[in-house]
Motif scaffolding. Structure first.
Motif, PDB file in Angstrom:
ATOM      1  N   SER A  57       5.072   9.891  -6.837  1.00  0.00           N
ATOM      2  CA  SER A  57       5.148   8.461  -7.165  1.00  0.00           C
ATOM      3  C   SER A  57       6.251   8.185  -8.188  1.00  0.00           C
ATOM      4  O   SER A  57       6.965   7.179  -8.081  1.00  0.00           O
ATOM      5  CB  SER A  57       3.800   7.938  -7.663  1.00  0.00           C
ATOM      6  N   TYR A  75      -0.425   5.210  -4.939  1.00  0.00           N
ATOM      7  CA  TYR A  75      -1.175   4.534  -6.001  1.00  0.00           C
ATOM      8  C   TYR A  75      -2.653   4.440  -5.634  1.00  0.00           C
ATOM      9  O   TYR A  75      -3.527   4.631  -6.489  1.00  0.00           O
ATOM     10  CB  TYR A  75      -0.621   3.136  -6.252  1.00  0.00           C
ATOM     11  N   LYS A 128      -4.461   4.321  -9.217  1.00  0.00           N
ATOM     12  CA  LYS A 128      -3.643   3.481 -10.094  1.00  0.00           C
ATOM     13  C   LYS A 128      -3.712   2.043  -9.581  1.00  0.00           C
ATOM     14  O   LYS A 128      -2.786   1.523  -8.963  1.00  0.00           O
ATOM     15  CB  LYS A 128      -2.189   3.968 -10.122  1.00  0.00           C
ATOM     16  N   TYR A 175      -0.898  -0.547  -8.180  1.00  0.00           N
ATOM     17  CA  TYR A 175      -1.086  -0.872  -6.768  1.00  0.00           C
ATOM     18  C   TYR A 175      -1.001  -2.383  -6.549  1.00  0.00           C
ATOM     19  O   TYR A 175      -0.245  -2.856  -5.696  1.00  0.00           O
ATOM     20  CB  TYR A 175      -2.435  -0.336  -6.285  1.00  0.00           C
TER      21      TYR A 175
END
Length: 181
Positions: free
Chosen positions: A138, A165, A170, A174
């Motif tokens: 990421s 994500y 996350k 996101y």
């Protein structure tokens, strides 16, 4: 006495990998010919790469770029330096190495260098995804989004990031990316 590439190769054949690294590192500090120094750098970088010592491999390619006489060789070594810093996860140093490669290139070569480096990032992100190192992947995708990327490729990268994500939990990132999409 100046040592030759042939003598270095003969000496390396007698040693194990870690001893070779030490031997080549010591030789690099000694006064040898430019040709021998480049040979030492390339051999040392190969050994470091084999052992996944990417930062060390990048440093040796930096030395090789300084030693090299031809601009295309300097560019080649700076590109390898960039690639190894990307593999090591050190994006600031990768950017610095990229700038060095760009400074050695003419205007027509710069675009190719930029695309090559962008591809290094994407390849490494895919490697991280396969290894289930999603957070590292990421971060690389986030870095690529900061670069010059076409609209289609940008959407593909954002889609990959949304998936990562989601898997990483996350949610803040996101929904922010989903909103921007």
């Amino acid at each position: 006495m100046v040592i030759t590439k042939h003598e270095i190769a003969e000496e390396l054949a007698k040693k194990g990998e870690f001893v070779q690294m030490g031997y080549l590192s010591d030789l690099l500090k000694k006064d040898t010919s430019t040709d021998a120094k480049l040979f030492i750098c390339i051999k040392l970088a190969e050994l470091y790469e084999k052992r996944r010592l990417y930062t060390e491999a990048a440093k040796v390619h930096h030395i090789a770029a300084i030693i090299s006489m031809k601009f295309e060789d300097k560019i080649k070594h700076h590109l390898r330096e960039t690639e190894f810093y990307i593999k090591a996860g050190n994006f600031l140093w990768a950017d610095d190495a990229m700038k060095k490669a760009m400074s050695q290139a003419n205007s027509s070569e710069r675009n190719g260098i930029y695309e090559t480096i962008k591809q290094f990032y994407l390849t490494q992100a895919e490697v991280y995804e396969k290894e289930k190192r999603r957070n590292h992947a990421s971060k690389i995708y986030e870095k690529v989004l900061e670069m010059r990327v076409g609209d289609v490729e940008r959407q593909r990268i954002k889609q990959r990031l949304l998936e990562l994500y989601d898997k990483l939990g996350k949610t803040k990132e996101y929904f922010k990316l989903k909103k921007d999409n």
